[in-house]
Design an enzyme around this catalytic site. Sequence first.
Site, PDB file in Angstrom:
ATOM      1  N   ASP A 189     -48.818 -32.151 -52.947  1.00  0.00           N
ATOM      2  CA  ASP A 189     -48.637 -33.600 -53.058  1.00  0.00           C
ATOM      3  C   ASP A 189     -49.808 -34.408 -52.503  1.00  0.00           C
ATOM      4  OD1 ASP A 189     -46.095 -33.730 -54.300  1.00  0.00           O
ATOM      5  OD2 ASP A 189     -45.164 -33.090 -52.441  1.00  0.00           O
ATOM      6  N   HIS A 204     -45.980 -26.813 -45.361  1.00  0.00           N
ATOM      7  CA  HIS A 204     -45.166 -26.258 -46.445  1.00  0.00           C
ATOM      8  C   HIS A 204     -44.218 -25.219 -45.882  1.00  0.00           C
ATOM      9  CE1 HIS A 204     -43.980 -24.636 -50.302  1.00  0.00           C
ATOM     10  NE2 HIS A 204     -44.489 -25.738 -50.831  1.00  0.00           N
TER      11      HIS A 204
HETATM   12  N1  CMC Z   1     -46.891 -33.457 -40.252  1.00  0.00           N
HETATM   13  C1  CMC Z   1     -46.742 -33.213 -38.938  1.00  0.00           C
HETATM   14  N2  CMC Z   1     -46.133 -32.126 -38.453  1.00  0.00           N
HETATM   15  C2  CMC Z   1     -45.662 -31.251 -39.347  1.00  0.00           C
HETATM   16  C3  CMC Z   1     -45.781 -31.441 -40.721  1.00  0.00           C
HETATM   17  C4  CMC Z   1     -46.424 -32.596 -41.157  1.00  0.00           C
HETATM   18  N3  CMC Z   1     -46.575 -32.839 -42.449  1.00  0.00           N
HETATM   19  N4  CMC Z   1     -45.234 -30.388 -41.366  1.00  0.00           N
HETATM   20  C5  CMC Z   1     -44.778 -29.577 -40.410  1.00  0.00           C
HETATM   21  N5  CMC Z   1     -45.039 -30.092 -39.190  1.00  0.00           N
HETATM   22  C6  CMC Z   1     -44.715 -29.499 -37.923  1.00  0.00           C
HETATM   23  C7  CMC Z   1     -43.289 -29.881 -37.521  1.00  0.00           C
HETATM   24  O1  CMC Z   1     -43.229 -31.072 -36.785  1.00  0.00           O
HETATM   25  C8  CMC Z   1     -42.877 -28.681 -36.732  1.00  0.00           C
HETATM   26  O2  CMC Z   1     -43.434 -28.769 -35.447  1.00  0.00           O
HETATM   27  P1  CMC Z   1     -42.582 -28.342 -34.159  1.00  0.00           P
HETATM   28  O3  CMC Z   1     -42.272 -26.867 -34.358  1.00  0.00           O
HETATM   29  O4  CMC Z   1     -43.510 -28.612 -33.004  1.00  0.00           O
HETATM   30  O5  CMC Z   1     -41.345 -29.188 -34.165  1.00  0.00           O
HETATM   31  C9  CMC Z   1     -43.569 -27.526 -37.414  1.00  0.00           C
HETATM   32  O6  CMC Z   1     -44.701 -28.091 -38.061  1.00  0.00           O
HETATM   33  C10 CMC Z   1     -42.703 -26.850 -38.445  1.00  0.00           C
HETATM   34  O7  CMC Z   1     -42.195 -27.844 -39.326  1.00  0.00           O
HETATM   35  P2  CMC Z   1     -40.797 -27.748 -40.060  1.00  0.00           P
HETATM   36  O8  CMC Z   1     -40.409 -29.089 -40.560  1.00  0.00           O
HETATM   37  O9  CMC Z   1     -39.798 -27.016 -39.222  1.00  0.00           O
HETATM   38  O10 CMC Z   1     -41.177 -26.785 -41.259  1.00  0.00           O
HETATM   39  P3  CMC Z   1     -40.483 -26.756 -42.633  1.00  0.00           P
HETATM   40  O11 CMC Z   1     -40.818 -25.495 -43.256  1.00  0.00           O
HETATM   41  O12 CMC Z   1     -39.051 -27.118 -42.520  1.00  0.00           O
HETATM   42  O13 CMC Z   1     -41.194 -28.021 -43.323  1.00  0.00           O
HETATM   43  C11 CMC Z   1     -42.046 -29.489 -44.879  1.00  0.00           C
HETATM   44  C12 CMC Z   1     -41.795 -28.024 -44.524  1.00  0.00           C
HETATM   45  C13 CMC Z   1     -42.744 -29.559 -46.226  1.00  0.00           C
HETATM   46  C14 CMC Z   1     -40.688 -30.239 -44.957  1.00  0.00           C
HETATM   47  C15 CMC Z   1     -42.920 -30.143 -43.787  1.00  0.00           C
HETATM   48  O14 CMC Z   1     -44.154 -29.486 -43.699  1.00  0.00           O
HETATM   49  C16 CMC Z   1     -43.112 -31.632 -44.024  1.00  0.00           C
HETATM   50  O15 CMC Z   1     -42.245 -32.442 -43.667  1.00  0.00           O
HETATM   51  N6  CMC Z   1     -44.249 -32.039 -44.681  1.00  0.00           N
HETATM   52  C17 CMC Z   1     -44.458 -33.430 -45.033  1.00  0.00           C
HETATM   53  C18 CMC Z   1     -43.719 -33.751 -46.327  1.00  0.00           C
HETATM   54  C19 CMC Z   1     -44.385 -33.127 -47.520  1.00  0.00           C
HETATM   55  O16 CMC Z   1     -45.586 -33.180 -47.662  1.00  0.00           O
HETATM   56  N7  CMC Z   1     -43.559 -32.576 -48.397  1.00  0.00           N
HETATM   57  C20 CMC Z   1     -44.052 -31.921 -49.625  1.00  0.00           C
HETATM   58  C21 CMC Z   1     -43.808 -30.448 -49.591  1.00  0.00           C
HETATM   59  S1  CMC Z   1     -44.705 -29.499 -50.787  1.00  0.00           S
HETATM   60  C22 CMC Z   1     -44.260 -30.013 -52.363  1.00  0.00           C
HETATM   61  C23 CMC Z   1     -42.872 -30.382 -52.573  1.00  0.00           C
HETATM   62  O17 CMC Z   1     -41.952 -29.622 -52.298  1.00  0.00           O
HETATM   63  O18 CMC Z   1     -42.662 -31.466 -53.082  1.00  0.00           O
END
Ligand code: CMC
Length: 369
Positions: free
Chosen positions: A306, A255
């Site tokens: 989710d 998140h």
């Molecule tokens: N699976 C694998 N690695 C992950 C995930 C994940 N679900 N989430 C974050 N990471 C890793 C990512 O690869 C990165 O690693 P590195 O620094 O080595 O490259 C690190 O954690 C930071 O991730 P980020 O994408 O820069 O962080 P963010 O704050 O931009 O991402 C997020 C937030 C929700 C987009 C992400 O956690 C994600 O893609 N999750 C999966 C999709 C998901 O479940 N979305 C629902 C969000 S909550 C409810 C909503 O808004 O609908």
Amino acid sequence: MSGLTGIVACETAISSIENGVLRYRGYTIDDLATKATFEEIIYLLWYGRLPNRLELTALKQDLLESAVLPKKIYDLLHLYEPWGNAMAKLRTCVSFLTHFDDEVMDHSFAADHRKAIRIMARMAAIVAAIERIRTDLEPIEPDAIQFTSLAEMFLWLLKGEKPEPLAAKALDVCLVLHAEHELNASTFASRVTVSTMSDIYSGIVSAIGTLKGPLHGNANEQVANMLEDIGDISRVEEYIAGKIARKERIMGFGHRVYKHGDPRAKYLKELAKELGEWRGDTRWYDMSAKIEQLVFAKKGLMPNVDFYSASVYTYLGIPRDLFTLIFAISRTSGWMAHILEQHDNNKLIRPRAQYIGKKHDQWLPIEDR
Ligand code: CMC
């Protein structure tokens, strides 16, 4: 900052996330998840305080009476291909509703609140009608049934029969948990749209388009796809190890704001367990619990809102591609609260960008390119 991470873009009195604690109008999600109904949440978000009994009854009555759809919405739904994307259908339907509302451009407090009620109630009826029409079933009109909550109405319109109390209650809790979440991407989109003094419908359409993405609201459907792919608890370990080795994202984990766990997830986990036991099939819950354990051990990531919703909606017998639409029904309450707050003290949202491209001081004639 990439993705506006950590940037405070507006002031709000609607919800807050501080030290991992989520509050709607100052009430913790723990209290709301266990004590409030979705209609109480709508009132709280829109009017800033909890309703008394009379106010709650009046709001419910307004919502339930407003759920009846203009006939032409059904005509539109018949034009869609059955296999078409359900979120895209909803987005178009909400846009189409604009044409049946003669208060669209009246941004007064009273008119905005009346429109909020109409849109909120109709979204639930539209989602149910999308499903019935694409499966060649007659849509049920909300005034043809007797119901006591939006959750009950939705399940009844969807399935054509009065839902079990446990199912209606479970959906109500899901609606409470998804209702509001500060300046998430779709809420931000809705605020940007109405900050131009565009109408509420346009704000909701922008928000639906934003929620549709798999990094936001569509993650719940992707979680269900993953659970189906895995199929059995014996395959979980290999599947998750493969995803991690390929550096793929595991949907329903991580998140932007919560780095030590999403406070909504535990309620959905409890619901998934309860509904799985009720249905006599805890396979999806069991796989999910195992995935949670492995992903935390290997990546330090925790489930977000989710992750367990995918199992809850599956146990409620809701088709998978409607999961994000249910999120949209619920989040409409939050989107509306933000739109009303934006209109109440509007300032055009227009940030700046840092230009990083080239500069060309000499014009290049077409024959020289
Ligand atoms: N699976 C694998 N690695 C992950 C995930 C994940 N679900 N989430 C974050 N990471 C890793 C990512 O690869 C990165 O690693 P590195 O620094 O080595 O490259 C690190 O954690 C930071 O991730 P980020 O994408 O820069 O962080 P963010 O704050 O931009 O991402 C997020 C937030 C929700 C987009 C992400 O956690 C994600 O893609 N999750 C999966 C999709 C998901 O479940 N979305 C629902 C969000 S909550 C409810 C909503 O808004 O609908």
